[in-house]
Design a protein around this motif. Structure first.
Motif, short mmCIF file in Angstrom:
data_model
loop_
_atom_site.label_atom_id
_atom_site.label_comp_id
_atom_site.label_asym_id
_atom_site.label_seq_id
_atom_site.Cartn_x
_atom_site.Cartn_y
_atom_site.Cartn_z
N GLY A 42 0.98 12.98 -9.34
CA GLY A 42 0.30 14.17 -8.87
C GLY A 42 -1.05 13.91 -8.27
N GLN A 43 -1.34 12.65 -7.91
CA GLN A 43 -2.63 12.30 -7.33
C GLN A 43 -2.50 12.24 -5.81
N ALA A 44 -3.48 12.77 -5.12
CA ALA A 44 -3.40 12.92 -3.67
C ALA A 44 -3.68 11.62 -2.94
N THR A 45 -2.89 11.34 -1.93
CA THR A 45 -3.11 10.21 -1.03
C THR A 45 -2.99 10.72 0.40
N VAL A 46 -3.35 9.87 1.34
CA VAL A 46 -3.21 10.23 2.75
C VAL A 46 -1.73 10.12 3.14
N LYS A 47 -1.24 11.11 3.87
CA LYS A 47 0.17 11.12 4.27
C LYS A 47 0.51 9.89 5.11
N GLU A 92 0.83 -1.20 0.00
CA GLU A 92 0.00 0.00 0.00
C GLU A 92 0.87 1.26 0.00
N SER A 93 1.98 1.22 0.74
CA SER A 93 2.88 2.36 0.77
C SER A 93 3.52 2.59 -0.60
N LYS A 94 3.95 1.51 -1.24
CA LYS A 94 4.54 1.62 -2.58
C LYS A 94 3.51 2.17 -3.58
N SER A 95 2.28 1.69 -3.49
CA SER A 95 1.22 2.16 -4.39
C SER A 95 0.94 3.63 -4.19
N ALA A 96 0.96 4.08 -2.93
CA ALA A 96 0.73 5.50 -2.65
C ALA A 96 1.82 6.36 -3.27
#
Length: 225
Positions: free
Chosen positions: A86-91, A75-79
Motif C-alpha cells: 500500500g505504499q505509493a511509487t511512481v507509475k 527497480e520495477s520488482k521493488s516498486a
C-alpha cells in the motif's frame, strides 16, 4: 522491453532543466519524452570493455544482461513489492535492457513524469520542528512495514522521496534489499541504513532508530555511540 505496451513505437527524448537536475543528484542518466509525460531513467555499465574487460564481461554482460540482474528490472520488482504494502511509487511504463553489449546504457526504466510533487528533502526543510518529527515518524512507519515484510531500502534518504500536493509520500529510486532471517544480521543492516547525513541530522537519525528498535529490539546493539 517488458510491460511497455502503452508506449508509442517512436518517441522523441529530450533533456531539460529537470532531467539535468535529476542526472546531477543521481547516478543515472535521465531524459524526458518530448510531450512531457514520461521520464526515462538510463543506467550505464559500471565498467568499460576496453579498460576492465573481464569485470565488464562478468558484471555488465553476463550478470546484468544475460542473467537479468539489471537495475531497471530490480527497480520495477521493488516498486511492485512496495505497492503490495500500500505504499505509493511512481507509475511504471515499462523497463528493459540493451541487447547490444557495446551500448554503455545497459538498462532503462520508464516512469510517469510527476510535475505536481516536491522532493522529500525540500519538503522536509520547509516544515516546522514538530511537523519534521511527524514526517520522520510517517516515513519510518512505512520503512518498518517494509522490514516486517523482509526488505529494506538499499539507499534510504530524503532525496529518494517525492511528496504529492496532499502531503503523501511517494517512493522513488525503489531499490530494495532482502533482509536476512537471522535477527542480529537483520538488525545490523537496518541500523546501518540510517544515516544522519541522509536524514538531515543526528536528531532525526536517532528518532528513526528508536522507531526501528520498537519493532526490532536488536537494532539497539548496533547503534553508534
Amino acid at each position: 522491453m517488458h510491460g511497455a505496451q502503452s508506449l508509442s513505437a517512436t518517441l522523441e527524448l529530450i533533456s531539460d532543466n529537470d532531467t539535468t537536475h535529476f542526472s546531477t543528484i543521481g547516478s543515472s542518466t535521465f531524459l524526458r519524452s518530448s510531450d512531457g509525460r514520461l521520464l526515462f531513467k538510463f543506467v550505464a555499465d559500471k565498467y568499460h570493455w576496453r579498460t576492465h574487460f573481464w569485470r565488464w564481461l562478468g558484471r555488465d554482460v553476463l550478470s546484468k544482461r544475460l542473467v537479468g540482474r539489471y537495475d531497471a528490472r530490480h527497480e520495477s520488482k521493488s516498486a511492485r513489492i512496495l505497492a503490495s504494502l500500500g505504499q505509493a511509487t511512481v507509475k511504471s511504463h515499462g523497463y528493459g535492457c540493451s541487447l547490444n553489449p557495446l551500448n554503455v546504457l545497459s538498462s532503462v526504466y520508464v516512469l510517469e513524469f510527476i510535475t505536481a510533487a516536491t522532493s522529500g528533502r525540500h519538503h522536509f526543510h520547509r516544515l516546522a520542528e514538530p511537523a519534521r518529527q511527524a514526517f520522520i515518524a510517517e516515513m519510518m512507519e512505512q520503512a518498518v512495514a517494509l522490514a516486517r515484510h523482509g526488505y529494506l531500502h538499499r539507499d534510504f534518504h530524503l532525496d529518494n522521496l517525492l511528496i504529492d500536493p496532499q502531503g503523501a509520500i511517494i517512493w522513488i529510486d525503489t531499490h530494495l534489499r532482502k533482509l536476512p532471517a537471522n535477527a542480529h544480521k537483520r538488525a545490523r543492516l537496518l541500523a546501518a541504513s540510517i544515516s544522519p547525513t541522509k536524514l538531515d541530522g543526528e536528531v532525526y537519525a536517532a528518532q528513526a532508530l528508536d522507531i526501528l528498535a520498537a519493532d526490532f529490539p536488536e537494532v539497539t546493539q548496533y547503534r553508534k555511540a
